[in-house]
Design a protein around this motif. Sequence first.
Motif, PDB file in Angstrom:
ATOM      1  N   HIS A 164       0.843  -1.196   0.000  1.00  0.00           N
ATOM      2  CA  HIS A 164       0.000   0.000   0.000  1.00  0.00           C
ATOM      3  C   HIS A 164       0.877   1.243   0.000  1.00  0.00           C
ATOM      4  O   HIS A 164       2.075   1.180   0.312  1.00  0.00           O
ATOM      5  CB  HIS A 164      -0.904   0.026   1.236  1.00  0.00           C
ATOM      6  CG  HIS A 164      -2.008  -0.996   1.206  1.00  0.00           C
ATOM      7  ND1 HIS A 164      -1.847  -2.277   1.686  1.00  0.00           N
ATOM      8  CD2 HIS A 164      -3.294  -0.910   0.743  1.00  0.00           C
ATOM      9  CE1 HIS A 164      -2.981  -2.952   1.532  1.00  0.00           C
ATOM     10  NE2 HIS A 164      -3.866  -2.150   0.962  1.00  0.00           N
ATOM     11  N   ARG A 249      -0.437   3.759   6.483  1.00  0.00           N
ATOM     12  CA  ARG A 249      -0.980   3.514   5.146  1.00  0.00           C
ATOM     13  C   ARG A 249      -1.985   4.602   4.785  1.00  0.00           C
ATOM     14  O   ARG A 249      -2.725   5.092   5.641  1.00  0.00           O
ATOM     15  CB  ARG A 249      -1.661   2.146   5.086  1.00  0.00           C
ATOM     16  CG  ARG A 249      -0.716   0.985   5.298  1.00  0.00           C
ATOM     17  CD  ARG A 249      -1.378  -0.346   4.996  1.00  0.00           C
ATOM     18  NE  ARG A 249      -2.572  -0.577   5.796  1.00  0.00           N
ATOM     19  CZ  ARG A 249      -3.374  -1.630   5.668  1.00  0.00           C
ATOM     20  NH1 ARG A 249      -3.105  -2.551   4.765  1.00  0.00           N
ATOM     21  NH2 ARG A 249      -4.437  -1.764   6.430  1.00  0.00           N
ATOM     22  N   THR A 252      -5.980   3.494   1.112  1.00  0.00           N
ATOM     23  CA  THR A 252      -6.063   2.031   1.051  1.00  0.00           C
ATOM     24  C   THR A 252      -7.217   1.542   0.179  1.00  0.00           C
ATOM     25  O   THR A 252      -7.149   0.437  -0.371  1.00  0.00           O
ATOM     26  CB  THR A 252      -6.201   1.440   2.459  1.00  0.00           C
ATOM     27  OG1 THR A 252      -7.313   2.067   3.121  1.00  0.00           O
ATOM     28  CG2 THR A 252      -4.928   1.686   3.279  1.00  0.00           C
ATOM     29  N   SER A 256      -4.353  -0.899  -3.554  1.00  0.00           N
ATOM     30  CA  SER A 256      -4.021  -2.113  -2.806  1.00  0.00           C
ATOM     31  C   SER A 256      -3.426  -3.096  -3.805  1.00  0.00           C
ATOM     32  O   SER A 256      -4.137  -3.633  -4.657  1.00  0.00           O
ATOM     33  CB  SER A 256      -5.256  -2.719  -2.128  1.00  0.00           C
ATOM     34  OG  SER A 256      -4.903  -3.888  -1.412  1.00  0.00           O
TER      35      SER A 256
END
Length: 298
Positions: A164, A249, A252, A256
Amino acid sequence: MQNWDDLRLFLAVAREQSLSGAGKVLRLDPATLGRRMGRLEKAMQVALFVKSPQGYALTQAGAQLLERAGAVEQAMRGTAVGDDAKSEGLSGQIRLGAPDGCANFLLPQVCAAIGRDNPQLEIQIVALPRVFNLTRREADMAIGVSAPTAGRLVVRQVTEYKLHLAASESYLEAHGPIGCLADLKSHRMVGYISDMIFDRELDYLADLGAGRVALASNSVSVQVNMLRQGAGVGVVHDFSLPFALPLRRILTDAVSLTRAFYLIRHVDDARNARLARFADLLSAGLREEVARLEALVG
């Protein structure tokens, strides 16, 4: 076939591609080594190397001898290791090649566990951002990020893993939130040196349409550490995040990525019980460690 001592010296020169490099490995004077190679070529009545100021490159005959000598080396390493290898434990030396992300964040734990259960086993991890040449016996086996389609190789997928976008908390606080992919163009990107990407599977940023890579390295661990220092935004392995807690992250839902690790072995080693046992332990360990680390980041 020549005696093992001749083959041992030949293997070192073939792998190092120079007398000086092989001399360091063998702790022999390069001039002595050169005489031994000349004597070997004379005995075999064939040129094994093309000599130049750049080093010693294998001829076709040399490449054929390398393959045969490598098989002899493997057989010698596997001597006295039979069907009872599981109960008696593994021993000897095994060299494993791997990309540095896997080598830095996964293999230390996995190989430490294998080593604890097999105290007579010597494991060498060669962490280099490139494809390993098993025909030249640069390693006994290798981890790859894609499945090779050429060469006399046995390949199996070991495990998938996730990646990510991530940035440090300090960077995000200083540069504001990133709400969509288009926002990346106004941020400093951290990633690979473009002309040193050795596998198409690693060219993450090209597919995202991100801006220029302001800070780059051919090493995953260097990229992670640059991100930890607030250098910008980059793509990271989820399994690396527990070792890089300042990173968070982002995006997301939009980004991905899924990739896979492959275990690559030379076909001549397929029946080597010792290497097969190690390959099974390594594969199981990698699967478990990726799952454990990814679970820590959700």
